[in-house]
Design an enzyme around this catalytic site. Structure first.
Site, PDB file in Angstrom:
ATOM      1  N   PHE A 128      19.257 -12.005  -3.600  1.00 33.98           N
ATOM      2  CA  PHE A 128      19.250 -11.027  -4.693  1.00 33.98           C
ATOM      3  C   PHE A 128      18.006 -11.284  -5.552  1.00 33.98           C
ATOM      4  O   PHE A 128      17.773 -12.409  -5.989  1.00 33.98           O
ATOM      5  CB  PHE A 128      20.525 -11.202  -5.520  1.00 33.98           C
ATOM      6  CG  PHE A 128      20.752 -10.112  -6.521  1.00 33.98           C
ATOM      7  CD1 PHE A 128      21.223  -8.863  -6.125  1.00 33.98           C
ATOM      8  CD2 PHE A 128      20.504 -10.325  -7.864  1.00 33.98           C
ATOM      9  CE1 PHE A 128      21.437  -7.851  -7.052  1.00 33.98           C
ATOM     10  CE2 PHE A 128      20.720  -9.316  -8.793  1.00 33.98           C
ATOM     11  CZ  PHE A 128      21.190  -8.077  -8.386  1.00 33.98           C
ATOM     12  N   ASP A 204      25.354 -18.943  -5.097  1.00 36.97           N
ATOM     13  CA  ASP A 204      25.638 -17.749  -5.892  1.00 36.97           C
ATOM     14  C   ASP A 204      26.824 -17.036  -5.242  1.00 36.97           C
ATOM     15  O   ASP A 204      26.753 -16.656  -4.067  1.00 36.97           O
ATOM     16  CB  ASP A 204      24.392 -16.841  -5.933  1.00 36.97           C
ATOM     17  CG  ASP A 204      24.577 -15.665  -6.887  1.00 36.97           C
ATOM     18  OD1 ASP A 204      25.728 -15.208  -7.073  1.00 36.97           O
ATOM     19  OD2 ASP A 204      23.561 -15.188  -7.441  1.00 36.97           O
ATOM     20  N   TYR A 229      32.151  -9.000 -13.047  1.00 35.86           N
ATOM     21  CA  TYR A 229      32.268  -7.534 -13.139  1.00 35.86           C
ATOM     22  C   TYR A 229      32.319  -6.859 -11.780  1.00 35.86           C
ATOM     23  O   TYR A 229      32.473  -5.649 -11.691  1.00 35.86           O
ATOM     24  CB  TYR A 229      31.151  -6.925 -13.999  1.00 35.86           C
ATOM     25  CG  TYR A 229      29.734  -7.257 -13.568  1.00 35.86           C
ATOM     26  CD1 TYR A 229      29.161  -6.658 -12.460  1.00 35.86           C
ATOM     27  CD2 TYR A 229      28.961  -8.152 -14.302  1.00 35.86           C
ATOM     28  CE1 TYR A 229      27.866  -6.950 -12.071  1.00 35.86           C
ATOM     29  CE2 TYR A 229      27.666  -8.457 -13.933  1.00 35.86           C
ATOM     30  CZ  TYR A 229      27.123  -7.864 -12.810  1.00 35.86           C
ATOM     31  OH  TYR A 229      25.844  -8.172 -12.444  1.00 35.86           O
ATOM     32  N   LYS A 230      32.182  -7.632 -10.691  1.00 31.05           N
ATOM     33  CA  LYS A 230      32.248  -7.045  -9.356  1.00 31.05           C
ATOM     34  C   LYS A 230      33.704  -7.097  -8.885  1.00 31.05           C
ATOM     35  O   LYS A 230      34.549  -6.406  -9.419  1.00 31.05           O
ATOM     36  CB  LYS A 230      31.266  -7.756  -8.435  1.00 31.05           C
ATOM     37  CG  LYS A 230      29.806  -7.484  -8.857  1.00 31.05           C
ATOM     38  CD  LYS A 230      28.769  -8.252  -8.066  1.00 31.05           C
ATOM     39  CE  LYS A 230      27.361  -7.858  -8.525  1.00 31.05           C
ATOM     40  NZ  LYS A 230      26.331  -8.787  -8.025  1.00 31.05           N
ATOM     41  N   ARG A 378      25.821   1.212   0.926  1.00 28.24           N
ATOM     42  CA  ARG A 378      26.796   0.118   0.823  1.00 28.24           C
ATOM     43  C   ARG A 378      28.182   0.669   0.524  1.00 28.24           C
ATOM     44  O   ARG A 378      28.350   1.518  -0.346  1.00 28.24           O
ATOM     45  CB  ARG A 378      26.440  -0.827  -0.340  1.00 28.24           C
ATOM     46  CG  ARG A 378      25.236  -1.662  -0.145  1.00 28.24           C
ATOM     47  CD  ARG A 378      25.247  -2.857  -1.096  1.00 28.24           C
ATOM     48  NE  ARG A 378      25.448  -2.483  -2.504  1.00 28.24           N
ATOM     49  CZ  ARG A 378      25.441  -3.357  -3.504  1.00 28.24           C
ATOM     50  NH1 ARG A 378      25.269  -4.642  -3.264  1.00 28.24           N
ATOM     51  NH2 ARG A 378      25.611  -2.957  -4.752  1.00 28.24           N
TER      52      ARG A 378
HETATM   53  C1  LIG Z   1      25.081  -8.839  -8.787  1.00 28.64           C
HETATM   54  C2  LIG Z   1      24.323 -10.108  -8.562  1.00 28.64           C
HETATM   55  C3  LIG Z   1      23.718 -10.775  -9.625  1.00 28.64           C
HETATM   56  C4  LIG Z   1      23.722 -10.137 -10.997  1.00 28.64           C
HETATM   57  O1  LIG Z   1      23.164 -10.918 -11.958  1.00 28.64           O
HETATM   58  P1  LIG Z   1      23.274 -10.435 -13.485  1.00 28.64           P
HETATM   59  O2  LIG Z   1      22.642 -11.526 -14.222  1.00 28.64           O
HETATM   60  O3  LIG Z   1      24.715 -10.231 -13.780  1.00 28.64           O
HETATM   61  O4  LIG Z   1      22.560  -9.143 -13.602  1.00 28.64           O
HETATM   62  C5  LIG Z   1      23.109 -11.990  -9.382  1.00 28.64           C
HETATM   63  N1  LIG Z   1      23.082 -12.517  -8.138  1.00 28.64           N
HETATM   64  C6  LIG Z   1      23.637 -11.871  -7.087  1.00 28.64           C
HETATM   65  C7  LIG Z   1      23.582 -12.479  -5.728  1.00 28.64           C
HETATM   66  C8  LIG Z   1      24.257 -10.642  -7.269  1.00 28.64           C
HETATM   67  O5  LIG Z   1      24.784  -9.994  -6.236  1.00 28.64           O
END
Ligand SMILES: *Cc1c(COP(=O)(O)O)cnc(C)c1O
Length: 417
Positions: A128, A204, A229-230, A378
């Site tokens: 990401f 992560d 939040y996911k 997705r």
């Molecule tokens: C969604 C996601 C994030 C989001 O990070 P934020 O700091 O909440 O914006 C980080 N890492 C991964 C792998 C994600 O899928």
């Protein structure tokens, strides 16, 4: 051939089917984007009202003590812990995933400081982007000549660790379930390989927590971060989590040493002394309104087993893959999510040359997924509120759109895709 009747029969026999009624989902929508923003637990409305009116309005400043606001990040952490194989006092819900990644990466580098030859921080190019940006940002501030090494594919990692450069690796930071492809890594084996090379392992779990079974302590991982939040349904922009295992608490030193990480914040001393446990992973005053709603999402996970959720998640994503083969095979769709269950998270991504336009057409017809570059549509499967019939209907709408080329290849890109 799988029929709609088969899907309805599976819903009728689904032990998790009753959970759906606990979410506020709009009529006419098939929501397949809970991997990006989870749906709203109905309970969140009442909780929001309570926090606003009783706790904030009436309780005022007293609520930091009387309503448990001060302990909220730690209490929510202990609720989340069983979902990721952590102990109750090893997790805090606080800040964003990006910020928490910064903290654990800095702490991990500090732990490796006595070995100056370890200059490499390894991740994969397809991680990401925020994770890569945060690492670059941190390394840019450190004086030692650290280097970020981007693997072209994660499968190059074992050779890198076992080879000559293995002794130069300080930290490997990986995302357990890839945001784009939905590919899941073997945390246990990979962590063992990282440790064998003398490096530390950061995971992560943004697309893992609440989606797949995770055992951080079982894998002997070093640090982890992830979103609420996911799949955890905490609400838009809800605070993230950070995991520091008890064995690292004493050495855990991160640079964002706000007063909430202090041993006695209200002693108001100019001299800094870190709190003993997971509190040292916080920073400053926490967003109580958002935090309070995270509890509504987490509470539901306390009532169902992760094994049952995982079994349904795989059944939903497998059904989607099978129905695509059954109904959309003549279209240029390319599945980039692994078919092997052990390598699949809780989403399916298919590429199409007009992926963005096709996704916009789906959304216009009430089938909500999302789009990630390049060409990736997705579809997230959230077993608490996705039904087998949802999967059937989503594929039927997709088939109709593709068969009739009912999408606008000139569709304008929104800010969030
Ligand atoms: C969604 C996601 C994030 C989001 O990070 P934020 O700091 O909440 O914006 C980080 N890492 C991964 C792998 C994600 O899928």
């Amino acid at each position: 051939m799988i029929t709609e009747q088969d899907c309805l029969a599976r819903d009728a026999a689904d032990p998790l089917a009753a959970q759906r009624a606990r979410f506020a989902l709009p009529d006419g929508v098939i929501y397949l984007d809970g991997n990006s923003l989870g749906a709203r637990p109905k309970a969140a409305l009442q909780r929001a009202q309570e926090v606003l009116v009783a706790e904030w309005g009436d309780g005022l400043i007293r609520s930091w003590n009387t309503a448990g606001w001060y302990d909220l990040p730690i209490r929510l952490g202990s609720m989340l812990a069983p979902l990721i194989g952590a102990e109750g006092d090893e997790v805090a819900v606080t800040d964003s995933t990006s910020v928490n990644l910064f903290k654990v990466l800095a702490a991990a580098l500090k732990m490796q400081e006595s070995q100056p030859q370890r200059r490499l921080i390894v991740t994969e190019r397809d991680n990401f982007p925020s994770d890569i940006y945060m690492a670059e940002g941190l390394l840019g501030w450190l004086e030692r000549g650290y280097q970020l090494h981007l693997l072209d594919t994660w499968s190059d990692l074992p050779a890198l660790l076992a080879g000559d450069s293995g002794a130069q690796v300080a930290v490997v930071m990986l995302t357990h379930v890839n945001y784009r492809t939905g590919r899941m890594l073997d945390m246990q084996t990979t962590t063992a390989q990282i440790h064998a090379a003398g490096a530390l392992a950061i995971w992560d779990l943004a697309h893992s927590a609440g989606a797949v079974e995770v055992d951080l302590n079982g894998a002997n991982a070093d640090f982890a971060v992830g979103c609420t939040y996911k799949y955890l349904n905490g609400g838009p922009g809800a605070p993230a989590f950070i995991w520091v295992p008890a064995r690292h608490h004493a050495q855990f030193s991160q640079p964002l040493t706000g007063w909430w990480t202090h041993r006695q914040p209200f002693a108001m001393q100019p001299a800094y002394a870190p709190a003993a446990g997971i509190r040292r992973a916080l920073c400053g005053t926490q967003p109580v309104l958002s935090l309070a709603l995270v509890e509504c999402g987490l509470a539901m996970f306390g009532e169902v087993s992760m094994a049952a959720l995982r079994a349904k998640s795989l059944a939903l994503s497998s059904l989607f893959i099978e129905l695509l083969a059954q109904h959309c095979a003549r279209h240029p769709l390319e599945l980039i999510t692994p078919r092997a269950h052990a390598e699949r998270g809780s989403q399916v991504t298919v590429m199409h040359p007009h992926g963005y336009a096709v996704m916009q057409a789906l959304i216009a017809r009430g089938v909500i997924g999302d789009y990630r570059e390049p060409d990736g549509m997705r579809f997230g499967f959230t077993p608490l509120y996705t039904s087998y019939q949802d999967v059937w209907q989503a594929v039927m709408v997709l088939k109709d759109i593709l068969d009739n080329q009912a999408y606008d290849v000139h569709a304008e890109r929104s800010a969030v895709t």
